[in-house]
Write an enzyme that holds these catalytic residues in place. Structure first.
Site, PDB file in Angstrom:
ATOM      1  N   ASP A   1      34.722 164.527  36.604  1.00  0.00           N
ATOM      2  CA  ASP A   1      33.931 165.755  36.832  1.00  0.00           C
ATOM      3  C   ASP A   1      34.194 166.466  38.167  1.00  0.00           C
ATOM      4  O   ASP A   1      33.245 166.932  38.823  1.00  0.00           O
ATOM      5  CB  ASP A   1      32.429 165.425  36.739  1.00  0.00           C
TER       6      ASP A   1
ATOM      7  N   LYS B   1      32.831 166.149  28.076  1.00  0.00           N
ATOM      8  CA  LYS B   1      31.779 165.196  27.693  1.00  0.00           C
ATOM      9  C   LYS B   1      30.421 165.863  27.863  1.00  0.00           C
ATOM     10  O   LYS B   1      30.179 166.562  28.849  1.00  0.00           O
ATOM     11  CB  LYS B   1      31.879 163.925  28.542  1.00  0.00           C
TER      12      LYS B   1
ATOM     13  N   VAL C   1      33.026 162.547  41.008  1.00  0.00           N
ATOM     14  CA  VAL C   1      31.636 162.789  41.419  1.00  0.00           C
ATOM     15  C   VAL C   1      30.713 162.801  40.205  1.00  0.00           C
ATOM     16  O   VAL C   1      31.144 163.098  39.098  1.00  0.00           O
ATOM     17  CB  VAL C   1      31.527 164.133  42.165  1.00  0.00           C
ATOM     18  N   THR C   2      29.441 162.497  40.437  1.00  0.00           N
ATOM     19  CA  THR C   2      28.944 161.897  41.644  1.00  0.00           C
ATOM     20  C   THR C   2      28.934 160.382  41.451  1.00  0.00           C
ATOM     21  O   THR C   2      28.800 159.886  40.335  1.00  0.00           O
ATOM     22  CB  THR C   2      27.503 162.372  41.983  1.00  0.00           C
TER      23      THR C   2
ATOM     24  N   CYS D   1      27.630 160.190  37.171  1.00  0.00           N
ATOM     25  CA  CYS D   1      28.654 160.118  36.113  1.00  0.00           C
ATOM     26  C   CYS D   1      29.708 159.046  36.361  1.00  0.00           C
ATOM     27  O   CYS D   1      30.223 158.451  35.406  1.00  0.00           O
ATOM     28  CB  CYS D   1      29.294 161.481  35.923  1.00  0.00           C
TER      29      CYS D   1
ATOM     30  N   GLN E   1      27.364 140.291  43.063  1.00  0.00           N
ATOM     31  CA  GLN E   1      27.314 139.227  42.048  1.00  0.00           C
ATOM     32  C   GLN E   1      28.700 138.934  41.476  1.00  0.00           C
ATOM     33  O   GLN E   1      28.891 138.780  40.269  1.00  0.00           O
ATOM     34  CB  GLN E   1      26.350 139.611  40.916  1.00  0.00           C
TER      35      GLN E   1
HETATM   36  C1  C5J Z   1      27.802 164.052  37.490  1.00  0.00           C
HETATM   37  C2  C5J Z   1      25.548 164.903  37.503  1.00  0.00           C
HETATM   38  N1  C5J Z   1      29.043 164.427  37.212  1.00  0.00           N
HETATM   39  N2  C5J Z   1      25.273 164.418  38.699  1.00  0.00           N
HETATM   40  N3  C5J Z   1      26.785 164.798  36.957  1.00  0.00           N
HETATM   41  O1  C5J Z   1      27.603 163.112  38.219  1.00  0.00           O
HETATM   42  O2  C5J Z   1      24.706 165.499  36.866  1.00  0.00           O
END
Ligand code: C5J
Length: 229
Positions: free
Chosen positions: A25, A130, A158-159, A163, A203
């Site tokens: 993303d 997606k 990101v982030t 995601c 872990q």
């Molecule tokens: C992603 C979001 N790409 N934070 N989306 O992390 O909504």
């Protein structure tokens, strides 16, 4: 090419021909003012620092001829793939599908939904739209990777805690060995990024491994890399 690199919580071994880079993303909607990220009240400048390392990672993956997937979180213009609960997030007028300075927010085909220029896909690289946070949800990613005999996923983007982490957890449950490249990912909240790195490698690597960009791009082929240490 078989590589064994310094990583946390332990060295990470993988075969580049059986690996894919999953670049999550890196869209204007998340990284630039006027997009979805800012509409939700975030300081998008927090993400700028990961663009250059992500580009170095991308160049490295291209140089070793690894499969590359660029994901984009974006919805159909008629919003048919956006659940009502997701549509209602954010302030009225600044929600998914509303008009913004880069076009309709988080809608496929709008300027905001496209990748930042530094990380534009090249011909032959997969662009995966997606509708969710995870890249396996409602996409053909699993089948696409299976056709390529991929067993290892290298993550950036990101982030970190949304995601990237969601997709990494989906992948971990599907049996992939997952590595997150530390400098090539970012969050609007630096402490969330740090917490995610800690969670992934806690872990004994419960979700996967993390490594520095230098550990990966500086790795040399070694006959010692016979699986994970
Ligand atoms: C992603 C979001 N790409 N934070 N989306 O992390 O909504």
């Amino acid at each position: 090419m078989e590589l064994l690199i310094d990583a946390q919580p332990a060295p990470f071994g993988f075969e580049t021909t059986r690996s894919a880079l999953i670049m999550i993303d890196m869209q204007r909607d998340f990284l630039l003012p006027g997009g979805f990220g800012e509409a939700l009240g975030n300081d998008v400048s927090q993400l700028a620092g990961c663009i250059a390392p992500a580009r170095q990672l991308l160049d490295w993956a291209r140089s070793v001829r690894m499969s590359i997937v660029h994901t984009k979180e974006a919805h159909a213009p008629d919003l048919s793939d956006c659940p009502p609960a997701k549509l209602q997030r954010g302030a009225p007028g600044k929600r998914i599908g509303d008009a913004g300075p880069m076009g309709r927010i988080l809608i496929d085909g709008e300027v905001g939904s496209d990748f930042v220029p530094e990380l534009a896909p090249l011909a032959g690289e997969r662009v995966l739209r997606k509708p969710g946070k995870g890249a396996f949800y409602a996409t053909d990613l699993g089948d696409w990777l299976a056709r390529r005999n991929v067993d290892t996923l290298i993550f950036a983007g990101v982030t970190t805690e949304v995601c990237v982490q969601t997709t990494m957890r989906e992948a971990n449950d599907r049996g992939y060995n997952c590595l997150l490249v530390e400098e090539a990912t970012a969050s609007y909240f630096p402490h969330f990024k740090q917490a995610t790195l800690d969670m992934v490698r806690a872990q004994g690597g419960i979700v996967g491994w993390t490594a520095s960009l230098a550990a990966l791009t500086g790795a040399r082929e070694t006959l010692l890399a016979k699986g994970r240490a």
